[in-house]
Every structure is written in structure tokens, then in C-alpha cells.
Scaffold this active site. Sequence first.
Site, PDB file in Angstrom:
ATOM      1  N   ASP A 180      -7.203  -2.270   3.821  1.00 37.85           N
ATOM      2  CA  ASP A 180      -6.186  -3.238   3.397  1.00 37.85           C
ATOM      3  C   ASP A 180      -6.466  -4.641   3.938  1.00 37.85           C
ATOM      4  OD1 ASP A 180      -4.661  -1.314   2.043  1.00 37.85           O
ATOM      5  OD2 ASP A 180      -3.629  -0.723   3.878  1.00 37.85           O
ATOM      6  N   ASP A 188       0.872  -1.167   0.000  1.00 39.86           N
ATOM      7  CA  ASP A 188       0.000   0.000   0.000  1.00 39.86           C
ATOM      8  C   ASP A 188       0.921   1.232   0.000  1.00 39.86           C
ATOM      9  OD1 ASP A 188      -2.330   1.605   0.406  1.00 39.86           O
ATOM     10  OD2 ASP A 188      -1.799   1.722   2.525  1.00 39.86           O
ATOM     11  N   ASP A 192      -1.669  -1.007   6.126  1.00 43.70           N
ATOM     12  CA  ASP A 192      -1.929  -0.534   7.495  1.00 43.70           C
ATOM     13  C   ASP A 192      -3.381  -0.165   7.765  1.00 43.70           C
ATOM     14  OD1 ASP A 192      -1.504   3.008   7.538  1.00 43.70           O
ATOM     15  OD2 ASP A 192      -1.770   1.757   5.793  1.00 43.70           O
TER      16      ASP A 192
END
Length: 659
Positions: A557, A362, A553
Site C-alpha cells: 500500500d 484497502d 496497512d
Amino acid sequence: MSHPHDKEDSCCSSKAHKHTHEHAHSHEDGDEHDHDHGGDPSAFKTYLPAIVTLVMLLTGIAFDNLFNLGAFKLIRPYWYILAYLPVGIPVLKEVWETFKAKEFFTEFSLMSIATIGAFAIGEYPEGVTVMLFYTIGELFQMAAVNRAKRNISALLDVRADIAHVFRNGKYENLNPEKVEIGETIQIKAGEKIPLDGELLSEKSSFNTAALTGESKPKTINKGENVLAGMLNIDSVVEIKVTKAFADSALSRILEMVQNATTRKAKTELFIRKFAKIYTPIVFFLALALVTIPILVLGNEYNFQTWLYRSLVFLVISCPCALVISIPLGYFGGIGAASANGILFKGSNFLDLITKLNTVVMDKTGTLTKGVFKVQKIESNIDEAEFLGYLVSVEAKSTHPIAKAIVEYYGEKEIHHAENIKEIAGMGLQGMVNGKEVLAGNTKLLDKFNIDYDKKINDFEESIVVLAVDGKYVGYALIADEIKEDAVDAVKNLHANGIKQVVMLSGDKISIVKKVAGILGIDSFYGDLLPEDKVNKLEEIKQNKQNVVAFVGDGINDTPVLAISDIGIAMGAMGSDAAIETADVVIQTDKPSKIVTAIKIGKATKSVVIQNIVLAFAVKALVLILGAGGVATMWEAVFADVGVAFLAILNAVRIQKMKF
């Protein structure tokens, strides 16, 4: 959660080891077990049986070889029996326990048959020596296990026992479990923080080593989050409690670490199954070594000679070195990772991380700091009015961009917003002062068919657009920063066998492209909704040769973390959902720690393989020599206890390695 002693472990350790194994889980029940050996491996009584046996054995050998005393010959068998009992009784008890459990072929039974057999043919010193060395090996193993646990169990010592809570106009000392969310607690200099919360004081420095493995103090300012387990090293501070004790970051870490040893690596599980098959085979081979030569040699057959060879064969063949050192190697790897601020939720992930060849990340909060600042506001209404609408709907969100907007707005009064709902990957919708307000990215405006200046799509920075009652009124320009170690992290991932580093982001493609270029990322995708991230990861996983880790995080996600081969969460800034779903948690939020995790996994695997090769090679050689009558009981002792000892020392090396 209590873990009873696993039956599979019963073939790999003595009473001392069994108690050590249970001690590894003793904190899970919140209390200490009362061990036969006193719990503390440094306690004198832990070593007393071995010391008594050693003194009596050396005395007996001295009388046998140095002093020709007839009186000693009369009591010689009884002397060695007495010498045998301190180390032999615990093992004989285990034989009885395993027999009751209908497990007849264990290490305990092999050692007992071998040593009692040695007594039966008059080899008293050798019988005592085998059991003594076996016990000494167990003591070394117990010390090694405790060393391996030190970094992990140190976490248990960072829990504060008392919280200074402000109640009824004064501070009261209470158990942290009794403190409620929203209450104010005081932490003096030198005290540990008992609960997660928000700093009410202006600022202070905190030692975060227990949580992150970082020795450098961290300065935290008013309004920022502090975590249970941090040590206040400055002045007296006040904290507003935001999470109950059971939900604190520290409690989650402890639970993860304590459960880590229950998830076994494939190698570890294979060795356990192998030992259960291998041990009875060895027993019957030893039996064959006594009986078959009768058919071949006839009158030349000497029962005592072949029984001795059989007993040597039994001692050599104990699977002790394998069954002890391999779990210890993985345990050492988990301990080394904990010391570096990395939490593996099982030794199986230590194994799997060595096979990684693709890392998908990410962007926000993983490769970038996720600390946004409002750079510019453009609107066709009054700026104060614009911010009033924008902050009203963003105030309830935990997204870093929303926090940046609220921080920019300051302490001014926020209008009450109603019926706020999140539109995944686009933004928020709500009612403010009777007007419908939309705040998010341009896809949100497209969804509601609202016209806006298309030029804003070319901005590289993040923007939050605002629409009121179906009309576009402006945008806020917001910028994020790349983490200091992100460039080195990507470079070192490539250097450590990662063939492909991919970045997935819900951010606009122009921003994603810019960040990917700076970091040297192989491929990138932007403008992704949560379900788009899942689709991209599944697309990458379609190539069966790819072993994929996803690093993230946020709550969005969580699905991607769940379907990846290894989910890695950034623990300091990460959401609870991401941390719970992940297989590995990085407490420092540093992407460079992914490389450290891979290195620890590789070092652990290397040590485990070395131990397997060492044990098999030495045992195979001495087994052949023993069957041929070349190796004596002394070589057998080395092949069993000596190899186990070397394997234990090798496993302990992981704790001393620098990563």
C-alpha cells in the site's frame, strides 16, 4: 532533532512564550532545557514578576486615589518604574535581541514603545498595566500550551527505563537501547514493556492506552506481538525481542509527534507572514497619527493628546491574539488526536482532512481483521505432503494469509526452501527438496501456463493454490473476518461529508464484492496488483474536485499512500513502510477512527476561524475608537491581551471535546 526558536515566532511572544515554545521540543534532544522561568509553569517563580508588579501597581493606585500623601507624589514616578521593571525587563531584552537580528517591528517593540511613551506623558499606572496584562496573557498562554501538550508529552512517560534481560543464566537490568534482537526479557505485573517483541508466555492482559488511546485492557496470547509502551497488568511474562529500541513502535510514535509541530498549516503560515507585514504598517500608522494632525489642526494641535491616541493605537494593534491562538489551536488539535490514538504528522494534515470528499480503502487489515484461518484443504496429493510444500515457501512471508497457513501447520518441522522470490500480486516461487514450488493465487498459475480446475475462481473465500514442478496439486481455502466497527465507519464517513468510499483490493473480485455489499461501499475493485492500485487512485484524482485519502496497512500500500492527498495507515498491524509513508497513523487499527480524525480536524478549523474573526473584529472596532480618541489605554489592553486570552481559552476547548 533539535528545533531552534523560529525567527517568525519572535514577533508573537515574550521571553516566557519563547521558552515555552522551545520546551515543546525539548524532549527531542533527550534532555530538559533550563528555563528562565523554571520550566514548570506552576512554579512560584514563574509568576513572581507578575505578582510583584501587581502588588506595587495596586499599592500605587491606592496611594493615588485613596491616600492624599504628598510624600508619595515625590517618589511616584520612581515607584511605578520599579513596578514596571519585573515585567518590562524580559520584554526589553527581547527588543534588544530582535534589534540585533535586524527585526525592528515586532510585538516586543510595539509594547515597549507604547508603555515607555505612556511613562513619558505621565500615564504611569496605564504604562505598568499594559505591560502587566501583557505578561499575564503570556502566562495564561504558557499554561494553555502545556495543557495542550499534556496528551502528547504523556507519551514520553511511557518509555520504560530498564529492561530485565536474560543473560548468562540470570536476569540483568539494562538500558533498553543495549538489548539485542532475539534476547529474552521479563516484564513483571505493573511494568511497562521496554521493547517490541513476541510473547513467549501463554497469555497476559495489557493496558495499551498510551499507544492507542483505548482504556480497555487487551489480552495477548503466546506468539502474538506486544509493543513497547504497553503496561503489563497480569502476571510475570517473558518476551522475545523482535526490534531494536530505536525501531520500536513507541519510538516511531514519539518521533512522529515531536515532528508534527514543524509542519505548519497554510492558515498558520499565512498568519505568520501577515504579522510580519502588518506590524510595521501599524507602527507607521501610529506615527502618522501623531504627525499628520499637526498639518490639519495647526495651533489647536495638542502633542500629548495625539501621542496618547497613538500609543493606544499601538497597544490595540499588537497581533498577539492571532499569532498565539492559531498555532495553539492546531497544537491542541494534534494533542486531542493523540489522546484518541490518532497521530497527525503535521497541522497541515489537520487542515487538509476537513476538505476530504473521497476515501479509498484497502480491504485486508483495514476493513477486515486480516486474521485468517485455514478452513479447508483440497489436494490430489497427501495433505501432509501438500502442507509441507506450501508452508516451506510461505514461512518467510509476513502476509496474514501466510501466517495463517504456518499457524495451521503447527510446530512440525518445516522443509528448507531455497531461492524464494515474490511475484508481486501473485504469490511466491521457490525450490523445496529440489522441486520448483509455486504458491499464490490463480493468476500465478496463469502466468506459468499451468492447468487447474477453473471452478475454484468462483469461490468467495480466499484461496492459496499450489503447484509442484509445473503441475497443479491443490488449494487451501482461507477466510477473513470484517472488523466490528467497519459498517459504522463507512456509514459515518458518508454522514460526515465523504461523498465516495472506494475499496481497492488484490483479493479476488467475488470476495471484494461481498465485503463491499455488507459495508455499503460505493465502488470497489478487486484482483488488483500494487501498480493497479496506483493507477486506480490516479484515475480518481484526475477529477480535480476530489480530495482523496487512502487508508491501508501493508508494504504494497506504500505507493498509494504516497500519492494520495492524505495517506492514513493502520498503525497496530501496519507495516513499518506504510506507517513511515502515511500522513496520519491510526494506532487502534479501527476504521471508525478515520471519522474521529475528520471530526477533530473540523473542530480545530472551526476554533481557528473563530479566533481569527474575534481578533480582527474587536481590534478593528477599538482601533477606530482609539484613533478617534474614544478608546483609552484600558480598552486597548482588552483589545490586545483580553482578546488573546479569550482566543487561548477557545483553543483549549479542543482538548475537552468528545469525539
